[in-house]
Design an enzyme around this catalytic site. Structure first.
Site, mmCIF file in Angstrom:
data_model
loop_
_atom_site.group_PDB
_atom_site.id
_atom_site.type_symbol
_atom_site.label_atom_id
_atom_site.label_comp_id
_atom_site.label_asym_id
_atom_site.label_seq_id
_atom_site.Cartn_x
_atom_site.Cartn_y
_atom_site.Cartn_z
ATOM 1 N N ASP A 47 -57.096 65.192 11.039
ATOM 2 C CA ASP A 47 -57.215 64.884 9.617
ATOM 3 C C ASP A 47 -55.967 65.382 8.901
ATOM 4 O O ASP A 47 -55.320 66.328 9.346
ATOM 5 C CB ASP A 47 -58.480 65.494 9.006
ATOM 6 C CG ASP A 47 -58.551 66.999 9.183
ATOM 7 O OD1 ASP A 47 -58.226 67.487 10.279
ATOM 8 O OD2 ASP A 47 -58.909 67.696 8.217
ATOM 9 N N ASP A 49 -54.184 66.569 5.189
ATOM 10 C CA ASP A 49 -54.374 67.038 3.817
ATOM 11 C C ASP A 49 -53.038 67.003 3.112
ATOM 12 O O ASP A 49 -52.007 67.322 3.705
ATOM 13 C CB ASP A 49 -54.900 68.479 3.808
ATOM 14 C CG ASP A 49 -56.275 68.581 4.436
ATOM 15 O OD1 ASP A 49 -57.226 68.037 3.850
ATOM 16 O OD2 ASP A 49 -56.389 69.173 5.524
ATOM 17 N N ASP A 118 -55.838 80.603 4.618
ATOM 18 C CA ASP A 118 -56.359 81.729 5.395
ATOM 19 C C ASP A 118 -55.346 82.407 6.324
ATOM 20 O O ASP A 118 -55.115 83.603 6.225
ATOM 21 C CB ASP A 118 -57.638 81.334 6.156
ATOM 22 C CG ASP A 118 -57.520 80.033 6.929
ATOM 23 O OD1 ASP A 118 -56.419 79.431 6.968
ATOM 24 O OD2 ASP A 118 -58.540 79.600 7.509
#
Ligand code: ATP
Ligand code: MG
Length: 418
Positions: A47, A49, A118
């Site tokens: 995916d 982003d 993160d």
């Protein structure tokens, strides 16, 4: 293989096209996070982003096919050539009071947006138009060093969102990276302080599923146990045991099989029964009905295979071998007792010569046709006739019907019709 490469190239092309359109509109726009990391590692991202300084309403204006998915976070989903791509406005996260979502977000710039992510390897941006990597967090060095390092102060970052502990384990296992020392220490401390209790069971279950359905599942299990995250994830005791059965499963083993293998790896003689523990895990991980069923059946069949199997009759062995979870149970057994597994496999091959699960010679309709009254006894009669068929004692329908009638008569008037 060929089609997969094409799908991925298309996906990337779609993402780059969105970046180009944003740039043409005067905005800063980058590929962000996991997709940059994966590409630098030579992997195809699943995916993409995009992070941009365009506000959601500006994104909305540029792309007709844009929908809000996280309105308060400035996240939009843009459809481009049939692909769905997240486009999020650069932001700084406010205070986390629920250990999951920031109470507020402020739209900001790329540097702040990197800082809210993160781990350093997840904090990279890529400008595909100039083919440059924008690294505000030292992510490239950690990629080279194969290290999972929290961005900023690890304790604080884990307190914001306890799920990051599990994400660290998942990335460490998947990429065969080490968790950097200060980050690992912070995870241990946070785990001991019960920080995972603040994370929803849905998110925990999802992360564990992603770990255990990947070929690196045994490494993930080791890490979870080593960091003492196992008891909170599984809602049980802490155990430091070699996940040997888990590690010997084929790469594509289903989730329920991996759970069953790991449950047996972690079993100790004075434990509650495996099926009781399976139910506890099912609740702790919010397993789907199918996964819970698969887990419980795999354990039951495994139990039979490692116990009473050789003493079962032909019909019982055939019925068991025809179960959908039989092969999975056998794979688990092969991880701890190769010899028995080979024996069972040989026996099943022998049984299969006379068909493991032939279509039944007769059905309930046949019983009604010969004048038996429908009722609970039907099942008993049909099961007994099917057992005889599996044992090889019935040649045709007529013999099956004769046997059915004989059984029904001997069962008394309840089963016999008028
Ligand atoms: P993958 O998709 O391969 O599981 P990923 O890193 O892309 O890994 P996503 O959940 O797709 O993970 O998130 C995309 C990016 O969003 C991450 O790379 C990271 O920068 C950021 N992110 C995701 N979850 C968190 C989190 N819990 N805390 C902070 N940042 C996060
Ligand atoms: Mg991703």
């Amino acid at each position: 293989m060929g089609t997969q490469a094409t799908t991925h190239d298309d996906l990337r092309a779609a993402a780059v096209q969105i970046v180009r359109a944003l740039a043409a509109g005067g905005h800063v726009a980058y590929l962000a996070g996991g997709c940059v990391r994966d590409r630098l590692m030579g992997l195809d991202p699943t995916d993409y982003d995009i992070a941009t300084d365009a506000r959601p309403e500006q994104v909305q204006k540029l792309f007709r096919q844009a929908h809000y998915v996280g309105e308060s976070f400035g996240v939009m989903l843009v459809r481009q050539h049939g692909h769905l791509i997240h486009v999020a406005t650069f932001r700084t996260d406010g205070v986390y009071s629920d250990g999951r979502h920031p109470d507020s977000v402020t739209f900001s710039d790329a540097e702040h947006d990197a800082a809210r992510r993160d781990f350093t390897i997840n904090g990279l941006f890529e400008d595909p138009l100039t083919d440059t990597i924008i690294d505000h967090v030292g992510g490239r060095a950690d990629l080279d060093a194969r290290s999972i390092r929290a961005i900023g102060l690890p304790e604080a970052r884990l307190r914001e969102d306890g799920l990051r502990m599990l994400r660290a384990v998942r990335f460490a296992a998947r990429f065969e990276f080490a968790i950097e020392e200060a980050t690992a220490d912070a995870i241990r401390t946070a785990a001991a302080a019960g920080l995972l209790r603040g994370v929803s069971r849905e998110r925990i279950g999802e992360e564990l599923k992603r770990m255990l359905t990947h070929p690196s599942r045994a490494k993930a299990a080791w890490e979870l146990q080593d960091l003492e995250l196992d008891h909170a994830v599984l809602d049980g005791a802490h155990r430091l045991v070699a996940p040997t059965r888990l590690g010997r499963l084929p790469d594509d083993a289903p989730y329920s099989t991996a759970l069953a293998a790991w449950l047996l790896d972690r079993s100790q003689p004075d434990d509650e029964s495996p099926s009781d523990r399976a139910l506890r895990w099912s609740r702790a991980l919010l397993l789907s009905n199918a996964d819970q069923h698969g887990l419980c059946r795999s354990l039951e069949i495994h139990d039979t295979l490692s116990g009473s199997w050789p003493r079962l009759g032909i019909a019982a062995q055939k019925r068991l071998a025809a179960q959908p979870e039989f092969e999975q149970a056998l794979l688990i057994l092969a991880g701890s007792d190769q010899e028995t597994a080979v024996e069972v496999r040989g026996r099943v091959r022998e049984l299969a010569r006379t068909d493991l699960a032939p279509p039944p010679l007769i059905t309930g309709d046949d019983l009604i046709d010969v004048g038996l009254a429908p009722g609970p006894a039907f099942r008993t009669v049909l099961d007994a006739v099917y057992d005889a068929q599996l044992e090889g004692g019935l040649g045709n329908r007529a013999e099956a019907l004769a046997l059915a009638r004989a059984i029904a008569d001997s069962d008394g008037p309840a089963a016999a019709g008028g």
